[in-house]
Design a protein around this motif. Structure first.
Motif, PDB file in Angstrom:
ATOM      1  N   PRO A 195       0.794  -1.236   0.000  1.00 42.28           N
ATOM      2  CA  PRO A 195       0.000   0.000   0.000  1.00 42.28           C
ATOM      3  C   PRO A 195       0.821   1.278   0.000  1.00 42.28           C
ATOM      4  O   PRO A 195       0.395   2.289  -0.575  1.00 42.28           O
ATOM      5  CB  PRO A 195      -0.837  -0.141   1.279  1.00 42.28           C
ATOM      6  N   GLU A 196       2.004   1.260   0.618  1.00 39.82           N
ATOM      7  CA  GLU A 196       2.797   2.491   0.650  1.00 39.82           C
ATOM      8  C   GLU A 196       3.342   2.882  -0.731  1.00 39.82           C
ATOM      9  O   GLU A 196       3.789   4.012  -0.927  1.00 39.82           O
ATOM     10  CB  GLU A 196       3.964   2.352   1.630  1.00 39.82           C
ATOM     11  N   HIS A 197       3.291   1.966  -1.678  1.00 39.64           N
ATOM     12  CA  HIS A 197       3.739   2.292  -3.034  1.00 39.64           C
ATOM     13  C   HIS A 197       2.618   2.891  -3.886  1.00 39.64           C
ATOM     14  O   HIS A 197       2.869   3.307  -5.025  1.00 39.64           O
ATOM     15  CB  HIS A 197       4.282   1.042  -3.728  1.00 39.64           C
ATOM     16  N   LEU A 198       1.405   2.932  -3.331  1.00 35.21           N
ATOM     17  CA  LEU A 198       0.250   3.445  -4.058  1.00 35.21           C
ATOM     18  C   LEU A 198      -0.303   4.669  -3.353  1.00 35.21           C
ATOM     19  O   LEU A 198      -0.070   4.877  -2.159  1.00 35.21           O
ATOM     20  CB  LEU A 198      -0.835   2.366  -4.163  1.00 35.21           C
ATOM     21  N   ALA A 199      -1.052   5.474  -4.086  1.00 34.77           N
ATOM     22  CA  ALA A 199      -1.664   6.676  -3.515  1.00 34.77           C
ATOM     23  C   ALA A 199      -3.112   6.776  -3.963  1.00 34.77           C
ATOM     24  O   ALA A 199      -3.403   6.618  -5.155  1.00 34.77           O
ATOM     25  CB  ALA A 199      -0.900   7.924  -3.945  1.00 34.77           C
ATOM     26  N   LEU A 200      -4.010   7.004  -3.008  1.00 34.11           N
ATOM     27  CA  LEU A 200      -5.410   7.271  -3.321  1.00 34.11           C
ATOM     28  C   LEU A 200      -5.548   8.782  -3.474  1.00 34.11           C
ATOM     29  O   LEU A 200      -5.379   9.534  -2.512  1.00 34.11           O
ATOM     30  CB  LEU A 200      -6.310   6.747  -2.204  1.00 34.11           C
ATOM     31  N   VAL A 201      -5.857   9.225  -4.682  1.00 35.85           N
ATOM     32  CA  VAL A 201      -5.802  10.634  -5.032  1.00 35.85           C
ATOM     33  C   VAL A 201      -7.187  11.135  -5.426  1.00 35.85           C
ATOM     34  O   VAL A 201      -7.909  10.473  -6.171  1.00 35.85           O
ATOM     35  CB  VAL A 201      -4.826  10.859  -6.209  1.00 35.85           C
ATOM     36  N   THR A 202      -7.561  12.295  -4.899  1.00 34.19           N
ATOM     37  CA  THR A 202      -8.762  12.991  -5.363  1.00 34.19           C
ATOM     38  C   THR A 202      -8.345  13.986  -6.432  1.00 34.19           C
ATOM     39  O   THR A 202      -7.466  14.827  -6.209  1.00 34.19           O
ATOM     40  CB  THR A 202      -9.458  13.715  -4.210  1.00 34.19           C
ATOM     41  N   THR A 203      -8.960  13.880  -7.598  1.00 39.73           N
ATOM     42  CA  THR A 203      -8.573  14.712  -8.727  1.00 39.73           C
ATOM     43  C   THR A 203      -9.803  15.066  -9.553  1.00 39.73           C
ATOM     44  O   THR A 203     -10.907  14.600  -9.257  1.00 39.73           O
ATOM     45  CB  THR A 203      -7.526  13.962  -9.595  1.00 39.73           C
ATOM     46  N   ALA A 204      -9.618  15.878 -10.560  1.00 39.99           N
ATOM     47  CA  ALA A 204     -10.745  16.283 -11.391  1.00 39.99           C
ATOM     48  C   ALA A 204     -11.354  15.070 -12.098  1.00 39.99           C
ATOM     49  O   ALA A 204     -10.639  14.214 -12.614  1.00 39.99           O
ATOM     50  CB  ALA A 204     -10.289  17.302 -12.425  1.00 39.99           C
ATOM     51  N   ARG A 205     -12.663  15.014 -12.086  1.00 33.46           N
ATOM     52  CA  ARG A 205     -13.351  13.940 -12.802  1.00 33.46           C
ATOM     53  C   ARG A 205     -13.056  14.078 -14.298  1.00 33.46           C
ATOM     54  O   ARG A 205     -13.044  15.203 -14.827  1.00 33.46           O
ATOM     55  CB  ARG A 205     -14.853  14.026 -12.560  1.00 33.46           C
ATOM     56  N   PRO A 206     -12.781  12.971 -14.985  1.00 35.02           N
ATOM     57  CA  PRO A 206     -12.486  13.077 -16.418  1.00 35.02           C
ATOM     58  C   PRO A 206     -13.659  13.673 -17.196  1.00 35.02           C
ATOM     59  O   PRO A 206     -14.817  13.380 -16.921  1.00 35.02           O
ATOM     60  CB  PRO A 206     -12.208  11.631 -16.841  1.00 35.02           C
ATOM     61  N   VAL A 207     -13.323  14.522 -18.143  1.00 30.31           N
ATOM     62  CA  VAL A 207     -14.322  15.124 -19.028  1.00 30.31           C
ATOM     63  C   VAL A 207     -14.208  14.418 -20.372  1.00 30.31           C
ATOM     64  O   VAL A 207     -13.165  14.491 -21.026  1.00 30.31           O
ATOM     65  CB  VAL A 207     -14.086  16.635 -19.191  1.00 30.31           C
ATOM     66  N   PRO A 208     -15.248  13.699 -20.786  1.00 28.25           N
ATOM     67  CA  PRO A 208     -15.133  12.943 -22.033  1.00 28.25           C
ATOM     68  C   PRO A 208     -15.046  13.851 -23.248  1.00 28.25           C
ATOM     69  O   PRO A 208     -15.686  14.914 -23.301  1.00 28.25           O
ATOM     70  CB  PRO A 208     -16.412  12.107 -22.053  1.00 28.25           C
ATOM     71  N   ALA A 209     -14.237  13.467 -24.210  1.00 26.59           N
ATOM     72  CA  ALA A 209     -14.217  14.147 -25.502  1.00 26.59           C
ATOM     73  C   ALA A 209     -15.553  13.894 -26.197  1.00 26.59           C
ATOM     74  O   ALA A 209     -16.319  13.000 -25.790  1.00 26.59           O
ATOM     75  CB  ALA A 209     -13.061  13.620 -26.342  1.00 26.59           C
ATOM     76  N   PRO A 210     -15.868  14.639 -27.236  1.00 23.40           N
ATOM     77  CA  PRO A 210     -17.163  14.459 -27.912  1.00 23.40           C
ATOM     78  C   PRO A 210     -17.416  13.039 -28.408  1.00 23.40           C
ATOM     79  O   PRO A 210     -18.570  12.620 -28.528  1.00 23.40           O
ATOM     80  CB  PRO A 210     -17.077  15.444 -29.089  1.00 23.40           C
ATOM     81  N   ASP A 211     -16.335  12.291 -28.666  1.00 22.73           N
ATOM     82  CA  ASP A 211     -16.513  10.927 -29.171  1.00 22.73           C
ATOM     83  C   ASP A 211     -16.242   9.874 -28.098  1.00 22.73           C
ATOM     84  O   ASP A 211     -16.014   8.702 -28.420  1.00 22.73           O
ATOM     85  CB  ASP A 211     -15.602  10.687 -30.370  1.00 22.73           C
ATOM     86  N   GLU A 212     -16.285  10.251 -26.820  1.00 18.21           N
ATOM     87  CA  GLU A 212     -16.011   9.314 -25.739  1.00 18.21           C
ATOM     88  C   GLU A 212     -17.242   9.080 -24.863  1.00 18.21           C
ATOM     89  O   GLU A 212     -18.158   9.908 -24.813  1.00 18.21           O
ATOM     90  CB  GLU A 212     -14.867   9.814 -24.860  1.00 18.21           C
ATOM     91  N   VAL A 213     -17.200   7.964 -24.145  1.00 21.36           N
ATOM     92  CA  VAL A 213     -18.236   7.581 -23.190  1.00 21.36           C
ATOM     93  C   VAL A 213     -17.732   7.894 -21.780  1.00 21.36           C
ATOM     94  O   VAL A 213     -16.576   7.604 -21.457  1.00 21.36           O
ATOM     95  CB  VAL A 213     -18.551   6.071 -23.295  1.00 21.36           C
ATOM     96  N   LEU A 214     -18.562   8.480 -20.960  1.00 24.69           N
ATOM     97  CA  LEU A 214     -18.232   8.668 -19.543  1.00 24.69           C
ATOM     98  C   LEU A 214     -18.880   7.523 -18.765  1.00 24.69           C
ATOM     99  O   LEU A 214     -20.092   7.305 -18.855  1.00 24.69           O
ATOM    100  CB  LEU A 214     -18.730  10.008 -19.023  1.00 24.69           C
ATOM    101  N   VAL A 215     -18.058   6.796 -18.030  1.00 29.70           N
ATOM    102  CA  VAL A 215     -18.506   5.620 -17.290  1.00 29.70           C
ATOM    103  C   VAL A 215     -18.251   5.817 -15.804  1.00 29.70           C
ATOM    104  O   VAL A 215     -17.154   6.236 -15.409  1.00 29.70           O
ATOM    105  CB  VAL A 215     -17.777   4.340 -17.771  1.00 29.70           C
TER     106      VAL A 215
END
Length: 339
Positions: A20-40
């Protein structure tokens, strides 16, 4: 600004397995889908020992790139469509599978999303690694009625499915291997293995195999490599087929990087007994995806197969779940469930 959480690689371990110390749980901006992408919005994602190799660095010819420090982890996931472009065939609320797990939201190309429909009675079953086992046993090894089949790593995500599938395909005797007597007992009592060999037991592995299969083995589905693959080749009958789908002996070796899995083989049995030894990936057989899904759904509804897995609740527990997978704590697949 809308945010979400994802798990990133903080740093590669200098030695030993990722923790676990090698990983980080990060709060960041939610991805914004491009016009041709799906947001899941992800609902479940799989925790796989294969991440050891991706965290350790590049392996030439691997189908996935390495994870660099600062990158989010990735892997198989099932999620709910939030938005989709016109013409994609997807609608809000649809369940899809994709490969951007380890995060709460993902922006994905429609071509990389698989609509799930109601083929399986439980959406989480789409995170089973049964397709790997099914494709290997039907395309790689061509299991035949009455075959004696050895599945190395029988308690893993592939192995817990492979033993059941081999039986449904007509195998006469199914033998597995694992790292603990407790898991060995569960493989016999819960999943129908006829015998299970225990790695590291006082009796050498090759001697256990000779006792479990005194007449030899016809098929090897190998997820481990190392000593176990060497013993399997020595015990193979004439015309035996060995299919290699994993290398856990290297991936879970705390002294290595997860990028190599060495094995010593005697080539005489391969030649004299006409044994085939084949590396295998289900990606080479795309037709097995729909075929497996149909058969898996039918078997699940009939009660002739189960999906052994453990559900871990919440992103906060995902890093610890990966460590426990590396330590071999669980039987079957491990899935993180998001609220």
């Amino acid at each position: 600004m809308a945010t979400h959480r994802e798990i990133r690689l903080r740093t590669r371990p200098e030695r030993g397995l990722p923790a676990p110390e090698h990983l980080a749980l990060v709060t960041t901006a939610r991805p914004v889908p491009a016009p041709d992408e799906v947001l899941v919005r992800n609902r479940w994602f799989a925790v796989s020992a294969a991440l050891r190799t991706l965290i350790g660095g590049a392996v030439k010819g691997a189908p996935f790139p390495p994870v660099e420090p600062g990158d989010p982890l990735f892997g198989a996931a099932v999620g709910e469509v939030v938005s989709a472009p016109d013409g994609s065939g997807l609608r809000s609320g649809d369940l899809v599978s994709h490969w951007q797990g380890w995060r709460e939201y993902a922006a994905v190309s429609p071509s990389l999303c698989t609509p799930l429909g109601d083929a399986l009675p439980d959406p989480v079953a789409h995170l089973s690694q049964g397709r790997t086992a099914y494709a290997a046993l039907t395309r790689g090894a061509d299991v035949r009625a009455g075959d004696t089949v050895l599945v190395t790593g029988g308690a893993g995500a592939v192995g817990t499915m492979a033993g059941q599938i081999a039986r449904l395909l007509g195998a006469g005797r199914v033998i597995g291997s694992t790292g603990s007597p407790a898991k060995a007992e569960r493989l016999v009592t819960e999943l129908g293995y006829d015998a299970v060999l225990v790695r590291g037991a006082p009796v050498p592995f090759a001697a256990q195999l000779a006792e479990a299969a005194p007449d030899g083995i016809d098929v090897v589905l190998d997820t481990v490599g190392g000593e176990q693959l060497g013993a399997a080749v020595a015990a193979a009958r004439p015309g035996a087929r060995a299919v290699l789908v994993g290398a856990l002996s290297g991936q879970l070796n705390p002294e290595g990087t997860g990028a190599t899995a060495r094995v010593e083989l005697d080539s005489y049995p391969l030649v004299l007994k006409r044994i085939s030894l084949r590396g295998f990936s289900p990606l080479d057989h795309p037709e097995t995806e729909a075929e497996w899904r149909d058969r898996f759904g039918g078997w699940l509804r009939a009660g002739t197969i189960t999906f052994p897995h453990v559900r871990v609740a919440g992103m906060e527990r995902a890093a610890e779940a990966l460590r426990e997978v590396m330590r071999g704590r669980y039987l079957g697949a491990v899935v993180v469930e998001l609220p």
